[in-house]
Scaffold this motif. Structure first.
Motif, mmCIF file in Angstrom:
data_model
loop_
_atom_site.group_PDB
_atom_site.id
_atom_site.type_symbol
_atom_site.label_atom_id
_atom_site.label_comp_id
_atom_site.label_asym_id
_atom_site.label_seq_id
_atom_site.Cartn_x
_atom_site.Cartn_y
_atom_site.Cartn_z
ATOM 1 N N ARG A 28 -14.341 -9.006 -12.694
ATOM 2 C CA ARG A 28 -13.776 -10.361 -12.617
ATOM 3 C C ARG A 28 -14.817 -11.365 -12.146
ATOM 4 O O ARG A 28 -14.536 -12.560 -12.012
ATOM 5 N N GLY A 29 -16.028 -10.845 -11.848
ATOM 6 C CA GLY A 29 -17.110 -11.731 -11.426
ATOM 7 C C GLY A 29 -16.917 -12.269 -10.032
ATOM 8 O O GLY A 29 -17.459 -13.310 -9.666
ATOM 9 N N SER A 30 -16.132 -11.521 -9.233
ATOM 10 C CA SER A 30 -15.797 -12.021 -7.904
ATOM 11 C C SER A 30 -16.514 -11.215 -6.832
ATOM 12 O O SER A 30 -16.651 -10.006 -6.961
ATOM 13 N N ARG A 31 -16.901 -11.916 -5.788
ATOM 14 C CA ARG A 31 -17.323 -11.198 -4.576
ATOM 15 C C ARG A 31 -16.053 -10.976 -3.768
ATOM 16 O O ARG A 31 -15.364 -11.931 -3.397
ATOM 17 N N ALA A 32 -15.717 -9.711 -3.539
ATOM 18 C CA ALA A 32 -14.452 -9.398 -2.872
ATOM 19 C C ALA A 32 -14.669 -8.265 -1.883
ATOM 20 O O ALA A 32 -15.597 -7.471 -2.032
ATOM 21 N N ARG A 33 -13.780 -8.206 -0.877
ATOM 22 C CA ARG A 33 -13.828 -7.082 0.053
ATOM 23 C C ARG A 33 -12.441 -6.474 0.175
ATOM 24 O O ARG A 33 -11.423 -7.163 0.026
ATOM 25 N N GLU B 75 -1.956 -5.285 -9.871
ATOM 26 C CA GLU B 75 -0.495 -5.474 -9.809
ATOM 27 C C GLU B 75 -0.175 -6.963 -9.870
ATOM 28 O O GLU B 75 0.695 -7.388 -10.606
ATOM 29 N N ARG B 76 -0.897 -7.754 -9.051
ATOM 30 C CA ARG B 76 -0.717 -9.208 -9.100
ATOM 31 C C ARG B 76 -1.864 -9.879 -8.349
ATOM 32 O O ARG B 76 -2.523 -9.246 -7.512
ATOM 33 N N ALA B 77 -2.092 -11.133 -8.699
ATOM 34 C CA ALA B 77 -3.118 -11.929 -8.025
ATOM 35 C C ALA B 77 -2.437 -13.151 -7.433
ATOM 36 O O ALA B 77 -1.624 -13.797 -8.102
ATOM 37 N N GLU B 78 -2.743 -13.413 -6.156
ATOM 38 C CA GLU B 78 -2.165 -14.600 -5.473
ATOM 39 C C GLU B 78 -3.301 -15.331 -4.791
ATOM 40 O O GLU B 78 -3.782 -14.870 -3.749
ATOM 41 N N GLY B 79 -3.761 -16.423 -5.371
ATOM 42 C CA GLY B 79 -4.884 -17.133 -4.788
ATOM 43 C C GLY B 79 -6.104 -16.219 -4.695
ATOM 44 O O GLY B 79 -6.534 -15.636 -5.696
ATOM 45 N N ARG B 80 -6.630 -16.058 -3.477
ATOM 46 C CA ARG B 80 -7.802 -15.196 -3.299
ATOM 47 C C ARG B 80 -7.417 -13.724 -3.154
ATOM 48 O O ARG B 80 -8.276 -12.871 -2.986
ATOM 49 N N ARG C 202 -14.645 -16.367 0.373
ATOM 50 C CA ARG C 202 -14.887 -17.818 0.288
ATOM 51 C C ARG C 202 -16.360 -18.053 -0.017
ATOM 52 O O ARG C 202 -17.210 -17.233 0.347
ATOM 53 N N ASP C 203 -16.669 -19.178 -0.663
ATOM 54 C CA ASP C 203 -18.071 -19.539 -0.897
ATOM 55 C C ASP C 203 -18.810 -19.569 0.432
ATOM 56 O O ASP C 203 -18.287 -20.104 1.418
#
Ligand SMILES: CCCCCCCCCCCCCC(=O)SCCNC(=O)CCNC(=O)[C@H](O)C(C)(C)COP(=O)(O)OP(=O)(O)OC[C@H]1O[C@@H](n2cnc3c(N)ncnc32)[C@H](O)[C@@H]1OP(=O)(O)O
Length: 184
Positions: free
Chosen positions: A119-124, A149-154, A180-181
């Protein structure tokens, strides 16, 4: 894949760890220890900062060039799901032929990470819940799936399962939070 020997090194290292995990007492143990210490010193001389290392950072190699997790070979990777095979070597053995329980969330975290990266996201990982449904066998090709399952904002709510044929070995649910950036 870059043919610079690192794919083979990862494979050899996995084989070595499996052999250590299954070896009995050996009369060459001191020689092995000496060899390991010699190579440790050689590698320490080329220590690199994060971002310049091979282990876990080479996305062109199987398992990103790391041996921390069980083998995971993705076959389908999209922004909403991942499917592939997983394989637990002897190194991941817990007892009675079953994988060590802690290695299952380790695998799921890795598999979920593929969706976040796609998804091109930096996530933890904020949480990761694992249900152990049946023992996870060692040395067997297993099927692993993960999906959004679902995405809600971040917040990305994820689910996964690990199967040995028709047998569900484990299921997982996780929350990944997109950073966050400027977050470290
Ligand atoms: C080519 C192929 C490539 C493949 C590559 C594969 C790579 C694989 C790599 C392997 C991958 C390995 C990956 C790893 O292992 S990552 C390493 C393990 N994880 C961590 O170290 C994370 C530590 N925690 C943090 O950094 C922060 O707490 C995070 C970033 C998670 C959130 O801090 P942040 O300041 O950003 O956000 P926020 O606090 O405002 O929260 C935001 C929202 O989230 C909700 N929330 C937060 N926590 C929880 C919780 N526990 N339960 C329920 N909800 C929770 C919160 O209520 C809020 O909701 P709302 O009020 O907005 O509704």
């Amino acid at each position: 894949m870059t043919d610079d020997g690192y794919a083979e090194l990862t494979s050899a290292l996995r084989g070595f760890l499996d052999a250590v995990a299954t070896a009995g007492p050996h009369d060459q143990v001191q020689a092995l220890t000496d060899d390991l210490r010699r190579w440790t010193a050689i590698l320490a001389e080329s220590r690199q900062e994060e971002g310049k290392r091979v282990f876990g950072e080479r996305f062109d190699l199987p398992d990103r060039g790391q041996t921390l997790t069980p083998v995971f070979a993705p076959q389908v990777v999209t922004t909403s799901k991942v499917e592939g095979t997983a394989w637990f070597g002897d190194y991941f053995h817990g007892s009675n032929g079953a994988a060590h329980g802690g290695t299952l969330p380790l695998l799921f975290d890795e598999v979920f990470g593929h969706i976040a990266v796609e998804r091109g996201s930096r996530a933890r990982t904020a949480y990761l819940h694992t249900d152990f449904r049946s023992v996870t066998p060692i040395g067997v090709d297993l099927q692993v799936r993960a999906w959004v399952e679902r995405a809600e904002g971040r917040k990305l709510f994820l689910a996964a399962d690990l199967r040995d044929g028709e047998v569900v070995c484990a299921e997982a649910e996780a929350l990944f939070v997109l950073l966050r950036d400027g977050a470290p």
